[in-house]
Scaffold this motif. Structure first.
Motif, short mmCIF file in Angstrom:
data_model
loop_
_atom_site.label_atom_id
_atom_site.label_comp_id
_atom_site.label_asym_id
_atom_site.label_seq_id
_atom_site.Cartn_x
_atom_site.Cartn_y
_atom_site.Cartn_z
N THR A 130 0.82 -1.21 0.00
CA THR A 130 0.00 0.00 0.00
C THR A 130 0.86 1.26 0.00
OG1 THR A 130 -0.10 -0.07 2.43
CG2 THR A 130 -1.91 -1.10 1.21
N GLY A 132 -0.51 4.31 1.72
CA GLY A 132 -1.63 4.88 2.45
C GLY A 132 -1.33 6.21 3.10
N GLU A 152 -6.07 4.65 1.31
CA GLU A 152 -5.22 5.16 0.25
C GLU A 152 -5.86 6.33 -0.50
OE1 GLU A 152 -2.36 1.92 -1.47
OE2 GLU A 152 -4.42 1.19 -1.70
N GLY A 177 -10.06 -3.94 -2.53
CA GLY A 177 -9.38 -2.67 -2.33
C GLY A 177 -10.38 -1.54 -2.24
#
Length: 306
Positions: A130, A132, A152, A177
Motif C-alpha cells: 500500500t 496509504g 489510500e 481494495g
C-alpha cells in the motif's frame, strides 16, 4: 477483553473505561508533551500509553516519563498526507504500528511493525502493498490477531490481518481494495464494512471475509444523488448494528441519520437517535450502549431504554 479506550484531550492521552452511563471521567492520564498526535492507545493495565506523531511512536508512563521511543526513520520531509497509527495488543504485551512510509517518502510501500510493549524492540515486521495516508487497527476478541485498515485516499482501502508468530509477523491481505472496516461483532465471528464509494454496507464472516449480507443505500430509503453510507456505526449488540447515512442539504448543510439493522437478515429496524453531533460521533460498544462526545470532545456513554 479490555474495554479501555483513549481520547487525546488537552495535551494528554486520557484512558476511559465505560462502566457507567453518562459523562465518563478518565481512569488514567498520560501527559504527552505535544499538542497534536496522529494516534494513541493505552495498555489494559493502565501503566503506560503510546502515541504516534509523524516522526515517532512514544511510550510514556503515568508519571509522564518517556519509557521508550521508536523513531520512524529516515525522518520525513513531507509535512502532510501521512499519519502513523499505533495500538496495544489486547493483553498489552505488544504495540502494533502502521508506518505510512510511501507517502512519507521513506520507501516505495508502507510497513507494519510489532514492538515489544516493555522495551520498544521490534518483534516482527512486514512490508505492505500500500501507499496509504493513514491506518486504523482493529483488535480481534481472541487476542491472536489484529486487522489493519489502510486508507489510500481516492485509490481505495486495503484490509490486512496480522498475527505475531515465532517466525515474525504473519500477514494476510483481504481480496478487496474498496471496503472500509467499521467494526467487529461482539463475539468476533463477523465484521462490518462499508464500500469505499459509500454505496453499501456489508457483513462478512471471520476470518475468511466471505460476504454474508450486503445492503445498498436504497434499503434505507435514500437515493445516491443526495446521500451516502458513512464510514461510521458498528455493532450496538450481537443482533443489532448501527448504520449511518448522511448527505448535504440544498443550502450546503451536512445532515446524518442513524439506522438500526438486523445483520442476520438485513431488516432495517428503523431510525436510531444516538444524540450525536455529526455522522462520526457515535461508537457502539456491543453491549447495548454507545459513546458520543460532549462539546469538549469528552466521551458520554448512553444506553438504549428498554
Amino acid at each position: 477483553m479490555s474495554r479501555i479506550f483513549s481520547r487525546f484531550l488537552d495535551g494528554a492521552v486520557c484512558a476511559f473505561e465505560p462502566v457507567a452511563d453518562g459523562p465518563l471521567e478518565p481512569v488514567a492520564i498520560f501527559h504527552a508533551g505535544v499538542e497534536e498526535v496522529c494516534a494513541h492507545s493505552v495498555a489494559p493495565d493502565l501503566k503506560r500509553a503510546v502515541y504516534a506523531t509523524r516522526h515517532a511512536v512514544v511510550c510514556v508512563g503515568r508519571d509522564a516519563g518517556e519509557q521508550w521511543r521508536y523513531e520512524l526513520r529516515p525522518r520525513s520531509g513531507e509535512r502532510y498526507g501521512h499519519r502513523p497509527a499505533c495500538a496495544f495488543s489486547l493483553d498489552g504485551a505488544e504495540v502494533w504500528v502502521y508506518r505510512p512510509d510511501a507517502m512519507a517518502g521513506r520507501g516505495p510501500t508502507d510497513r507494519w511493525v510489532v514492538l515489544d510493549a516493555g522495551s520498544g524492540e521490534v518483534r516482527g515486521e512486514a512490508a505492505l502493498e500500500t501507499a496509504g495516508h493513514g491506518g486504523e487497527h482493529f483488535r480481534h476478541i481472541s487476542g491472536t490477531c489484529v486487522l489493519l485498515d489502510v486508507g489510500e485516499g481516492q485509490d481505495g482501502t486495503v484490509i490486512y490481518r496480522g498475527a505475531l508468530t515465532g517466525e515474525g509477523l504473519e500477514l494476510h491481505r483481504y481480496p478487496w481494495g474498496d471496503r472500509c472496516l467499521i467494526d467487529f461483532a461482539p463475539d468476533g465471528a463477523r465484521f462490518m464494512t462499508v464500500n469505499h464509494d459509500q454505496g453499501d454496507v456489508a457483513f462478512h464472516d471471520f476470518p475468511g471475509g466471505g460476504v454474508l449480507l450486503r445492503l445498498p443505500l436504497d434499503a434505507f430509503g435514500h437515493d445516491a444523488d443526495d446521500a451516502s453510507v458513512e464510514w461510521s456505526g458498528g455493532y450496538l449488540e450481537a443482533d443489532t448494528v448501527i448504520v449511518t447515512v448522511g448527505g448535504e442539504t440544498e443550502d450546503g448543510e451536512d445532515w446524518h441519520r442513524h439506522y438500526r439493522v438486523d445483520p442476520s437478515d438485513g431488516n432495517v429496524l428503523g431510525p436510531f437517535d444516538a444524540g450525536s453531533q455529526h455522522a462520526y460521533d457515535v461508537e457502539p460498544l456491543g453491549d447495548g450502549s454507545w459513546l458520543v462526545s460532549d462539546g469538549a470532545g469528552r466521551p458520554v456513554r448512553t444506553r438504549a431504554r428498554r
